[in-house]
Design a protein around this motif. Structure first.
Motif, short mmCIF file in Angstrom:
data_model
loop_
_atom_site.label_atom_id
_atom_site.label_comp_id
_atom_site.label_asym_id
_atom_site.label_seq_id
_atom_site.Cartn_x
_atom_site.Cartn_y
_atom_site.Cartn_z
N ARG A 33 -37.18 -59.05 -53.64
CA ARG A 33 -37.35 -57.61 -53.86
C ARG A 33 -36.39 -57.12 -54.94
O ARG A 33 -36.75 -56.32 -55.81
CB ARG A 33 -37.11 -56.86 -52.56
N LEU A 66 -37.99 -55.69 -58.57
CA LEU A 66 -37.86 -54.27 -58.91
C LEU A 66 -36.79 -54.01 -59.95
O LEU A 66 -36.56 -52.86 -60.32
CB LEU A 66 -37.56 -53.47 -57.64
N GLN A 100 -48.88 -46.28 -57.02
CA GLN A 100 -48.41 -47.29 -56.07
C GLN A 100 -46.92 -47.56 -56.25
O GLN A 100 -46.18 -47.74 -55.28
CB GLN A 100 -49.21 -48.57 -56.25
N SER A 145 -44.79 -45.00 -54.51
CA SER A 145 -44.70 -45.23 -53.07
C SER A 145 -43.66 -46.30 -52.74
O SER A 145 -42.87 -46.15 -51.80
CB SER A 145 -46.07 -45.64 -52.53
N ILE A 146 -43.62 -47.36 -53.55
CA ILE A 146 -42.66 -48.44 -53.31
C ILE A 146 -41.23 -47.98 -53.58
O ILE A 146 -40.30 -48.30 -52.83
CB ILE A 146 -43.01 -49.65 -54.19
N TYR A 156 -37.43 -48.47 -51.98
CA TYR A 156 -36.66 -49.54 -52.61
C TYR A 156 -36.19 -49.19 -54.03
O TYR A 156 -35.84 -50.08 -54.81
CB TYR A 156 -37.49 -50.83 -52.67
#
Length: 418
Positions: free
Chosen positions: A68, A72, A86, A89-90, A94
């Motif tokens: 992760r 990111l 999308q 939202s992530i 995070y």
């Protein structure tokens, strides 16, 4: 092995990041984005590799945590692409892992869900607010698309309080006033500003907020407007200009600009900016006049072919020097310099060979034998930059390798260490 024995292999958690870095697209990402990355679509390969890398997140819960952070770290945001919804939202959960955002303001190949411009900006603003530790933003493509005259209200609410580095790569069709205002919202925090391929420069405009912390200004293949750059450094408050904090300056004028390019002496003498510089790289500009204004340089890079004798002008504080091989003829000038007190702090020397000198280098053995011997006697590390070959790596020069690739006379290179 007796029944009931645990056959599973446990990898120590501290080793997992090292394993993932070998298969992570982020580790090779800088080399995946060549000079025309924003037009040839090579950035899309990175997104593809990132989706492939996603499979490692499902190995176990521990691997999910580490993947992760890698996935990111660098985010690709295509122009008007609906995938940003999308991403929003992530990032709500995070976003603290994100460090770099790259916006490509061109149409992507293949089918994609396109958003309304205002909806895209609104989603982009939400993404930014979810990334409290994002230090770097890069924007590639046509700047007028994102910084045009019809700027939506959402852009005015962007907050870049954590931003330390901003890179703008592309073309500007208007006077650039909106670009300056976009810079103004993050100007108070910026430490690095990089501008590439601007064929026009905002005229008669100034930043609404001074670049109080700017330490690095990089202008690559950009129209050189000395008054415009001075105005950028001066900002709205002449008593708080960013020339007081600037330590690194790179100027590679556009190849479309008239020859010779303008004299940059007024820029270097503006509020004694040159006296504070520690790193200077210039191309196709007068090296001697520039060096006279920069007595405290520790790194000087000038790989343009020239017959000028720059050695008497090199400052005593210099530790790293990169020059064109043409400066080594006659070689006695360099030999006299490196054996003098003026070169007592020099540690690294890089010499850029053109095709002619490289041919002589390979067929005649050591055409610069006296230079090589003088460097060995002085304890100076010598690197030959060879043109026309794939790859580039300057050991210990990480802050300059990408810049070498931009110089048209050295489009590709590899190094031979001696």
């Amino acid at each position: 092995m007796s029944p009931g024995t645990d056959n599973s292999v446990h990898i120590p958690p501290e080793l997992i990041p090292s394993i993932l870095q070998h298969i992570s697209p982020t580790s090779s990402f800088p080399f995946l984005l060549p000079r025309q990355a924003f037009t040839n679509g090579s950035w899309q390969q990175y997104r593809h590799d990132l989706r492939t890398f996603l499979r490692f997140a499902f190995v176990c819960r521990t691997w999910c945590t580490f993947t992760r952070e890698i996935m990111l770290h660098t985010l690709i945001v295509p122009w008007l692409d609906g995938s940003i919804l999308q991403l929003c939202s992530i990032l709500r959960q995070y976003g603290s892992y994100s460090r770099v955002v790259m916006i490509f303001t061109m149409d992507a190949d293949g089918p994609m869900q396109l958003l309304d411009r205002n909806d895209f900006y609104a989603a982009l603003g939400k993404c930014f607010r979810s990334m409290p530790q994002m230090p770097k933003v890069e924007i590639y493509g046509t700047m007028d698309k994102i910084f045009g005259h019809s700027l939506p209200a959402e852009v005015g609410r962007f907050e870049f309080t954590s931003l330390r580095s901003l890179k703008l790569v592309g073309s500007v069709g208007h006077n650039g006033k909106s670009i300056l205002h976009a810079l103004g919202r993050s100007a108070a925090f910026l430490e690095t500003l990089e501008i590439m391929y601007f064929e026009t420069w905002p005229s008669d405009q100034s930043l609404p907020t001074p670049l109080k912390k700017l330490r690095s200004l990089i202008l690559q293949c950009t129209y050189l407007s000395v008054p415009g750059i001075i105005g950028l450094l001066r900002g709205p408050d002449e008593e708080a200009n960013s020339g007081q904090t600037l330590r690194k300056l790179v100027i590679i004028p556009s190849h479309l600009q008239s020859l010779p390019p303008p004299d940059i002496t007024p820029l270097l003498t503006f509020d004694s900016t040159g006296e504070r510089l520690r790193f200077l790289m210039i191309h196709r500009l007068d090296p001697c006049r520039s060096l006279e204004c920069c007595p405290a340089l520790e790194t000087f890079i000038y790989v343009s072919p020239t017959s000028s004798n720059i050695f008497p002008f090199l400052p005593r504080m210099l530790r790293r020097l990169a020059i064109s091989a043409t400066l080594l003829s006659p070689s006695d000038r360099f030999v006299a310099y490196i054996s003098s007190e003026n070169a007592q702090n020099l540690v690294h020397l890089a010499v850029a060979l053109n095709h002619e000198t490289y041919l002589a280098f390979t067929t005649m053995g050591q055409p610069f034998a006296s230079v090589t011997e003088a460097c060995k006697e002085a304890g100076v590390s010598l690197t030959w930059i060879v043109p026309g070959m794939l790859g580039l790596g300057l050991e210990g020069w990480d802050d300059a390798t990408e810049l070498f690739q931009t110089v048209k006379s050295l489009p590709r290179a590899r190094l031979k260490m001696i």
